[in-house]
Design a protein around this motif. Sequence first.
Motif, short mmCIF file in Angstrom:
data_model
loop_
_atom_site.label_atom_id
_atom_site.label_comp_id
_atom_site.label_asym_id
_atom_site.label_seq_id
_atom_site.Cartn_x
_atom_site.Cartn_y
_atom_site.Cartn_z
N VAL A 171 25.10 -28.02 41.96
CA VAL A 171 25.01 -27.05 40.88
C VAL A 171 24.62 -27.70 39.56
N ILE A 172 25.05 -28.95 39.33
CA ILE A 172 24.65 -29.63 38.09
C ILE A 172 23.14 -29.81 38.06
N ALA A 173 22.60 -30.32 39.16
CA ALA A 173 21.16 -30.54 39.24
C ALA A 173 20.39 -29.23 39.14
N ALA A 210 31.22 -30.24 31.44
CA ALA A 210 30.87 -31.04 30.26
C ALA A 210 29.51 -31.70 30.43
N ALA A 211 29.21 -32.15 31.64
CA ALA A 211 27.91 -32.80 31.88
C ALA A 211 26.77 -31.80 31.73
N ILE A 212 26.96 -30.58 32.22
CA ILE A 212 25.91 -29.56 32.09
C ILE A 212 25.71 -29.20 30.62
N ALA A 215 23.77 -31.96 28.92
CA ALA A 215 22.37 -32.10 29.33
C ALA A 215 21.51 -30.91 28.89
N THR A 216 22.12 -29.74 28.71
CA THR A 216 21.33 -28.54 28.42
C THR A 216 21.52 -28.02 26.99
N GLY A 217 22.67 -28.31 26.40
CA GLY A 217 22.99 -27.72 25.11
C GLY A 217 23.52 -26.31 25.20
N TRP A 218 23.68 -25.80 26.42
CA TRP A 218 24.17 -24.43 26.59
C TRP A 218 25.69 -24.42 26.69
N PRO A 219 26.35 -23.44 26.12
CA PRO A 219 27.79 -23.29 26.32
C PRO A 219 28.09 -22.72 27.70
#
Length: 486
Positions: A171-173, A210-212, A215-219
Amino acid sequence: MTAAIMFQGTGSNVGKSVLVAGLARLYARRGIRVAPFKPQNMSNNAAVTVDGGEIGRAQALQARAAGLAPSVHMNPVLLKPESDTGAQIILQGRRFGTMRAREYGKRKGELLPSILDSFERLKREADLILVEGAGSPAEINLRAGDIANMGFAEAADLPVILIGDIDRGGVIASLVGTRAVLPQADRERIKAFLVNKMRGDASLFDAGVAAIRAATGWPSLGVVPWFAEAHRLPAEDILDLAGDAAKPGTLTIAVPVLPRMANFDDLDPLTQEPGVSVVLVRPGEPIPVSDVVLIPGSKSTIADLAFVREQGWDIDILAHRRRGGRVIGLCGGYQMLGRIIADPEGLEGPPGSVPGLGLLDVETLLAPDKTTAPFSGRDVETGLAVSGYEIHLGRTDGPDRARPWLERDGAGEGAISTDGRVRGSYVHGLFSDDGFRRSFLTKIGAQPSDLQYESEVDRTLDRLADHLEAHVETEAILRYAGIARR
């Protein structure tokens, strides 16, 4: 001014439809006039609206969750696959034509004005529209002329929430990778992400969230735990149908899984009966010894009948019949049970006729006029009222029609063999009717429960709304959509 927000996924089957249904029920309970919308859906599991139009089954469920009658404008483009490379196109509820995938890819942009027309019609009646995407915006090879994801979001100027499925892994990828491949303008539409289908302790994924974010800047709008009761809601995708292993002491219904199987939510009430085992027979498997073989609906009856023969299922069904077993055919399955299926205009392939299974003394003539209508009538044998809907091409007639299964306004519907052990009908949704289902199961030797199917669907929608209320930042979704609440 009507607010709207779009839910897109990192892939198909990430749970968009169920999440939108749950949010629709949640916001409707708060007194918000909410409506579902999906610009383009692809499914052979269709629902019929009051005016006889067709929409995807998921949008009908979402409408129900919102307390609305289904409308053709909730799903203006429905693609119903007829082959591996082509589909029938339903536009605003009516058959528009049939196109191969390549042609549709070039011409789909022509449907955008009709999609926006339907969207505007819904906006006149709603405070909030929950829009569901299809597939994934990461399929950037489909971005030109897109009407299902970012193309529609751009045309309607919508904010987007991106959903990832943790249960399938990666899901992170999938979330970070979706952002990486999108053009900048599309990235900026995504306001937040949501992780769905978490099994176990959600806090174990805190570092992943937290990693997502990093990496994305999305909340993050939350991590939604697995909702085990989703199987109690009408399924739209055959992937959502698990079926059963045959359980001792139950009545076993074997269902061959056809390549173009349609309206398979007919099975949902039966799967929830504790005294019934619904066994889905996959390609490559023989039809097992069972009490009933149920041949479901089909979008392409002749092609699916050929597949039945390729699998050797015709031999299994005929052997089952010789042993005294019961056979039920619904819609396309009903047509297969007859002696002949004639297609003189080549609606499903080359013009001509093919022999059916010969278990009912009827013949079917395929014709271009399509029947799409609600059905309200009675069971001829018991007099019980029953309701459902019809979606089919063709007319079926012959001696066994003198013994109709159902009756409406004095006219018979369906057919029953002379010994009563083979029967067919064009009506979908029969088993959702509790009285009819209990009577039918009792007649064929099962022990029906006190299941109240339709009430259970509504209770499940309420429990789903409670589930999302507990795990999702639902107020943040409203803010992103443009609703300011005190």
